[in-house]
Design an enzyme around this catalytic site. Structure first.
Site, PDB file in Angstrom:
ATOM      1  N   CYS A   2       1.139  -0.968  -0.330  1.00 38.73           N
ATOM      2  CA  CYS A   2       0.770   0.225  -0.312  1.00 38.73           C
ATOM      3  C   CYS A   2       0.759   1.252  -0.354  1.00 38.73           C
ATOM      4  O   CYS A   2       2.137   0.744   0.241  1.00 38.73           O
ATOM      5  CB  CYS A   2      -1.058   0.302   1.256  1.00 38.73           C
ATOM      6  SG  CYS A   2      -1.384  -1.721   1.857  1.00 38.73           S
ATOM      7  N   ARG A  27       1.302   0.648  -6.043  1.00 30.70           N
ATOM      8  CA  ARG A  27       1.566   0.485  -4.995  1.00 30.70           C
ATOM      9  C   ARG A  27       0.331  -0.222  -4.437  1.00 30.70           C
ATOM     10  O   ARG A  27       0.203  -1.458  -3.986  1.00 30.70           O
ATOM     11  CB  ARG A  27       2.351   1.229  -3.349  1.00 30.70           C
ATOM     12  CG  ARG A  27       3.886   1.928  -4.099  1.00 30.70           C
ATOM     13  CD  ARG A  27       4.141   2.872  -2.727  1.00 30.70           C
ATOM     14  NE  ARG A  27       4.278   2.177  -1.833  1.00 30.70           N
ATOM     15  CZ  ARG A  27       5.420   2.096  -1.353  1.00 30.70           C
ATOM     16  NH1 ARG A  27       6.431   2.381  -1.456  1.00 30.70           N
ATOM     17  NH2 ARG A  27       5.133   1.626  -0.249  1.00 30.70           N
ATOM     18  N   TRP A  74      -3.856  -2.065  -1.699  1.00 33.99           N
ATOM     19  CA  TRP A  74      -3.766  -3.010  -1.628  1.00 33.99           C
ATOM     20  C   TRP A  74      -3.701  -4.113  -1.060  1.00 33.99           C
ATOM     21  O   TRP A  74      -3.275  -4.672   0.238  1.00 33.99           O
ATOM     22  CB  TRP A  74      -1.894  -3.300  -2.637  1.00 33.99           C
ATOM     23  CG  TRP A  74      -1.703  -5.189  -3.254  1.00 33.99           C
ATOM     24  CD1 TRP A  74      -2.488  -5.092  -4.322  1.00 33.99           C
ATOM     25  CD2 TRP A  74      -1.732  -6.416  -2.784  1.00 33.99           C
ATOM     26  NE1 TRP A  74      -2.400  -6.776  -5.191  1.00 33.99           N
ATOM     27  CE2 TRP A  74      -1.655  -6.883  -3.825  1.00 33.99           C
ATOM     28  CE3 TRP A  74      -1.379  -6.275  -1.417  1.00 33.99           C
ATOM     29  CZ2 TRP A  74      -1.161  -8.339  -3.437  1.00 33.99           C
ATOM     30  CZ3 TRP A  74      -0.268  -8.132  -1.466  1.00 33.99           C
ATOM     31  CH2 TRP A  74      -0.707  -8.501  -2.751  1.00 33.99           C
ATOM     32  N   ASN A  98       0.603   0.740   6.213  1.00 35.20           N
ATOM     33  CA  ASN A  98       0.946  -1.058   5.349  1.00 35.20           C
ATOM     34  C   ASN A  98       1.278  -1.744   5.709  1.00 35.20           C
ATOM     35  O   ASN A  98       2.193  -1.620   6.970  1.00 35.20           O
ATOM     36  CB  ASN A  98       1.845   0.541   4.191  1.00 35.20           C
ATOM     37  CG  ASN A  98       2.624  -0.782   2.838  1.00 35.20           C
ATOM     38  OD1 ASN A  98       2.257  -1.761   2.867  1.00 35.20           O
ATOM     39  ND2 ASN A  98       3.898  -1.035   2.776  1.00 35.20           N
ATOM     40  N   GLY A  99       0.752  -2.305   5.190  1.00 36.78           N
ATOM     41  CA  GLY A  99       1.219  -4.422   6.137  1.00 36.78           C
ATOM     42  C   GLY A  99       0.472  -4.603   6.638  1.00 36.78           C
ATOM     43  O   GLY A  99      -0.989  -5.308   6.478  1.00 36.78           O
ATOM     44  N   GLU A 479      10.801 -16.474 -16.553  1.00 43.10           N
ATOM     45  CA  GLU A 479      10.155 -15.618 -16.667  1.00 43.10           C
ATOM     46  C   GLU A 479       9.759 -14.396 -17.855  1.00 43.10           C
ATOM     47  O   GLU A 479       8.494 -13.867 -17.413  1.00 43.10           O
ATOM     48  CB  GLU A 479      11.506 -14.298 -17.161  1.00 43.10           C
ATOM     49  CG  GLU A 479      11.316 -12.465 -16.711  1.00 43.10           C
ATOM     50  CD  GLU A 479      11.337 -11.938 -15.804  1.00 43.10           C
ATOM     51  OE1 GLU A 479      10.724 -10.854 -15.727  1.00 43.10           O
ATOM     52  OE2 GLU A 479      10.652 -12.280 -14.945  1.00 43.10           O
ATOM     53  N   LYS A 483       6.150 -12.985 -17.186  1.00 46.21           N
ATOM     54  CA  LYS A 483       5.478 -11.733 -18.048  1.00 46.21           C
ATOM     55  C   LYS A 483       4.185 -12.242 -18.075  1.00 46.21           C
ATOM     56  O   LYS A 483       3.487 -10.699 -18.114  1.00 46.21           O
ATOM     57  CB  LYS A 483       6.262 -10.732 -18.924  1.00 46.21           C
ATOM     58  CG  LYS A 483       7.463 -10.374 -18.141  1.00 46.21           C
ATOM     59  CD  LYS A 483       7.436  -9.115 -17.719  1.00 46.21           C
ATOM     60  CE  LYS A 483       8.346  -8.880 -16.498  1.00 46.21           C
ATOM     61  NZ  LYS A 483       8.523  -9.712 -15.065  1.00 46.21           N
ATOM     62  N   GLU A 486       1.333 -12.002 -15.404  1.00 45.81           N
ATOM     63  CA  GLU A 486       0.887 -11.289 -15.255  1.00 45.81           C
ATOM     64  C   GLU A 486       0.479  -9.758 -15.692  1.00 45.81           C
ATOM     65  O   GLU A 486      -0.878  -9.583 -14.788  1.00 45.81           O
ATOM     66  CB  GLU A 486       2.374 -10.337 -15.096  1.00 45.81           C
ATOM     67  CG  GLU A 486       3.193 -10.867 -13.673  1.00 45.81           C
ATOM     68  CD  GLU A 486       4.895 -10.202 -13.462  1.00 45.81           C
ATOM     69  OE1 GLU A 486       4.738 -10.133 -12.181  1.00 45.81           O
ATOM     70  OE2 GLU A 486       5.483  -9.993 -14.559  1.00 45.81           O
ATOM     71  N   HIS A 502       9.690 -35.673 -20.614  1.00 44.11           N
ATOM     72  CA  HIS A 502       9.432 -35.793 -19.650  1.00 44.11           C
ATOM     73  C   HIS A 502       8.183 -35.668 -19.122  1.00 44.11           C
ATOM     74  O   HIS A 502       7.507 -35.582 -17.530  1.00 44.11           O
ATOM     75  CB  HIS A 502      10.385 -35.807 -18.298  1.00 44.11           C
ATOM     76  CG  HIS A 502      11.519 -35.612 -18.867  1.00 44.11           C
ATOM     77  ND1 HIS A 502      12.484 -37.481 -19.061  1.00 44.11           N
ATOM     78  CD2 HIS A 502      12.998 -35.480 -19.281  1.00 44.11           C
ATOM     79  CE1 HIS A 502      13.737 -37.385 -19.549  1.00 44.11           C
ATOM     80  NE2 HIS A 502      13.765 -36.358 -19.436  1.00 44.11           N
ATOM     81  N   LYS A 602       3.388  -3.776  -6.107  1.00 40.73           N
ATOM     82  CA  LYS A 602       4.934  -3.922  -7.055  1.00 40.73           C
ATOM     83  C   LYS A 602       5.689  -4.357  -6.120  1.00 40.73           C
ATOM     84  O   LYS A 602       6.579  -5.194  -6.593  1.00 40.73           O
ATOM     85  CB  LYS A 602       5.113  -2.044  -6.936  1.00 40.73           C
ATOM     86  CG  LYS A 602       6.361  -1.772  -7.861  1.00 40.73           C
ATOM     87  CD  LYS A 602       6.848  -2.067  -9.223  1.00 40.73           C
ATOM     88  CE  LYS A 602       7.909  -2.332  -9.903  1.00 40.73           C
ATOM     89  NZ  LYS A 602       7.937  -3.007 -10.822  1.00 40.73           N
TER      90      LYS A 602
END
Length: 607
Positions: A2, A27, A74, A98-99, A479, A483, A486, A502, A602
């Protein structure tokens, strides 16, 4: 993660609070709100969804006042609704957080038993009621906060306003960053220096457990034990212009195109071109004596760690363990005396990575940190700080931070190899030369943006996509898949190319595009063999390679993306560009929110 901002000002603060939130919208964007103090009242405005909804609310219901706090959320506890939006308030106190308060449930049950009434599902509201109880019992704001903070377990950054004290704010931090800003007759609180950049460049970073009392005259800081302490005021260097998109459609697009410059700036701190040598910051430990390296990271930074493992073991012949930060402490890892624990984080505040760092410190490891914020908690607690110099990264999906991490890790691996006698001066000079070629190669990769955009429609309808790579290109496959997941919400997976037969090859049919990263070189033929196995089962292939590779294996592919031919050392940096651009253009084609993808933040400052 946040975003928090607070102002004890000399004029109306609502517009400036909103501007601060705008700078932190990356954020958190599930909801937003603010509270000002005006004529003995707490004036609170909140809205679900994006910040624009709060702006609309304020247009109809202004919030006058010269002191205030604001928050962009968030969601952790409770759905992203207006009732769960911050600030949370009682008749006497309003605060933003925040937390996460880990012991909120027993605290809430005790408060409810004492007759307190809750309006939200959040852990944060518990703190508002605890402080309010103290104020209602006649204690001062400072006394109230000092009494409540020891009751809280978890991670938090708090900004607290008091109805009866319109010229005062209190902030506190434990596990989540908080910055104090100093202006002319004004004082500020923010989640980071970037949020305060339009207001001031003079900032002080609160240490773990600190709390601070803000007035127009300045700030008084106290440590976890309540003793007054001094925290140095520094110049942040954060630029208000850094969060502007300029001519780009999205921050992510801008940050992809900033990579040649960002990588060049980063390498400039680690390479001496004239001497053709790697130069690290001063090291106060025997790096040549390092017998094992433990790398801990999350998400994209974890994939940078995977690439670094190849480099450390190939160049320096040092064994490397890699762990997800969220799993590291819970498996009780064996940490040998004299080991180096290397932590990679864009923000330097990632909660589980920071907890792992402190665990390694207790276990006697030497601590190194690769971070993009040199004033972050990890940076301050490391024995060896290795900043990436990527500049602010606003898009939630990491791009330039990743390539700058790779640049730093390559330089570090070469330096360790030299110090351990595993790499000659001539070989070091060769490494330096290849790294110096990386910015130009990144520019050359970006030249293919238009052709990559033109093929986005080939992937946009897919429900599943696979990425394949070998060697250091395997982490790039992971990666690339991350992406795409996301920002486009397409299910994607990355695999080591040789592992397809496999199990995963069972997924292949004509509806599953397969993206193959295969620069020409020693692993090219084996990767092409795996590609042919996919093609034989109807798989549609997008091949990313250089001119030689495309000439040999590009025929019959659904599409191809040409990259410049580069040394294998810098191939991971260069091949990051096409997978980033492909994900970006597919997301644009699908109409998703590229910079603020759903459910993501983020930096994750809760564990």
């Amino acid at each position: 993660m946040c975003g928090i901002i607070g102002i004890v000002g000399r004029g109306p603060v609502a517009a400036r609070l909103v501007e601060g939130l705008r700078r932190m919208e990356y954020r958190g964007y599930d909801s937003a709100g603010l509270c000002t103090l005006h004529q003995g009242r707490l004036v609170r405005r909140r809205a679900q969804g994006k910040l624009a909804n709060l702006v609309a609310e304020l247009a109809g219901n202004p919030a006058p006042g010269e002191t205030g706090i604001a928050h962009t959320r968030w969601a952790t506890h409770g759905a992203p609704t207006t009732s769960n939006a911050h600030p949370h308030a009682t008749a006497e106190v309003a605060l933003v957080h925040n937390g996460i308060i880990e012991n909120f449930r027993p605290l809430r049950e005790a408060l409810t038993a004492r007759g307190r009434v809750f309006e939200s599902e959040t852990d944060t509201e518990v703190v508002a009621h605890l402080i309010s109880e103290q104020v209602e019992a006649g204690r001062s704001p400072q006394q109230a906060v000092a009494a409540v903070l020891p009751q809280l377990r978890g991670a938090f950054a708090l900004a607290i306003a008091f109805r009866a004290h319109p010229d005062l704010l209190i902030g506190a931090r434990l596990g989540s960053p908080l910055v104090v800003g100093y202006g002319e007759g004004e004082t500020y609180l923010g989640s980071d220096a970037l949020a305060l950049a339009p207001l001031t460049q003079r900032v002080a970073y609160l240490e773990e457990g600190d709390w601070v009392v803000l007035t127009r005259e300045g700030a008084a800081v106290f440590d976890a034990g309540g003793a007054p302490v001094e925290r140095p005021i520094t110049t942040s260097g954060a630029s208000a212009a850094a969060i502007e998109k300029g001519n780009y459609r999205h921050f992510m697009q801008k940050e992809i195109f900033e990579q040649p410059t960002a990588v060049a700036q980063t390498l400039g701190s680690y390479l001496r071109p004239v001497e053709q040598a790697v130069a690290l910051p001063r090291i106060d430990f025997d790096i040549a004596g390092i017998a094992r390296i433990t790398i801990v990271a999350c998400g994209t930074s974890y994939y940078a760690a995977m690439v670094a493992k190849y480099w450390f073991e190939q160049f320096a012949r040092v064994p490397v363990d890699i762990d997800y930060a969220s799993e590291f402490r819970y498996r009780d890892p064996v940490l040998e005396p004299g080991g180096l624990a290397l932590f990679i984080s864009q923000s330097g505040e990632t909660a589980d990575t920071l907890a792992a760092l402190r665990h390694c410190r207790r276990e006697g490891q030497v601590i190194a940190a690769v971070v993009n914020v040199p004033t972050s908690s990890m940076a301050r607690e490391a024995d060896l700080l290795l900043p990436t110099h990527a500049g602010p990264e606003i898009g939630v999906a990491s791009t330039k931070a990743f390539t700058c991490q790779l640049a730093v890790l390559a330089a570090l691996a070469a330096h360790v190899a030299v110090r351990k006698g595993r790499m000659s001066r001539a070989e070091e000079a060769g490494i330096v030369q290849h790294l110096l070629e990386a910015p130009a190669a990144l520019n050359a990769a970006l030249d293919h943006d238009d052709s990559i955009a033109a093929m986005a429609h080939l992937l946009a309808p897919a429900r599943d996509v696979l990425y394949l790579g070998r060697g250091a290109d395997f982490p790039l496959a992971l990666e690339g898949a991350l992406k795409l997941k996301e920002i486009s919400y397409i299910h994607a997976e990355g695999y080591a190319a040789g592992e397809m037969k496999h199990g995963p090859i069972a997924l292949i049919d004509e509806s599953v595009p397969v993206i193959v990263l295969a620069p020409s070189g020693p692993l090219f033929e084996k990767t092409v063999s795996n590609m042919q196995e996919v093609r034989a089962r109807g798989g549609r292939i997008i091949l990313i390679s250089d001119r030689d590779g495309l000439a040999e294996a590009g025929e019959g592919c659904l599409a191809t993306i040409e990259m410049p031919r580069v040394h294998p050392l810098i191939a991971p940096l260069v091949y990051a560009v096409p997978v980033q651009l492909l994900a970006y253009h597919v997301a644009v084609a699908k109409g998703t929110d590229v910079d603020q993808p759903r459910n993501l933040a983020k930096s994750v400052t809760v564990e």
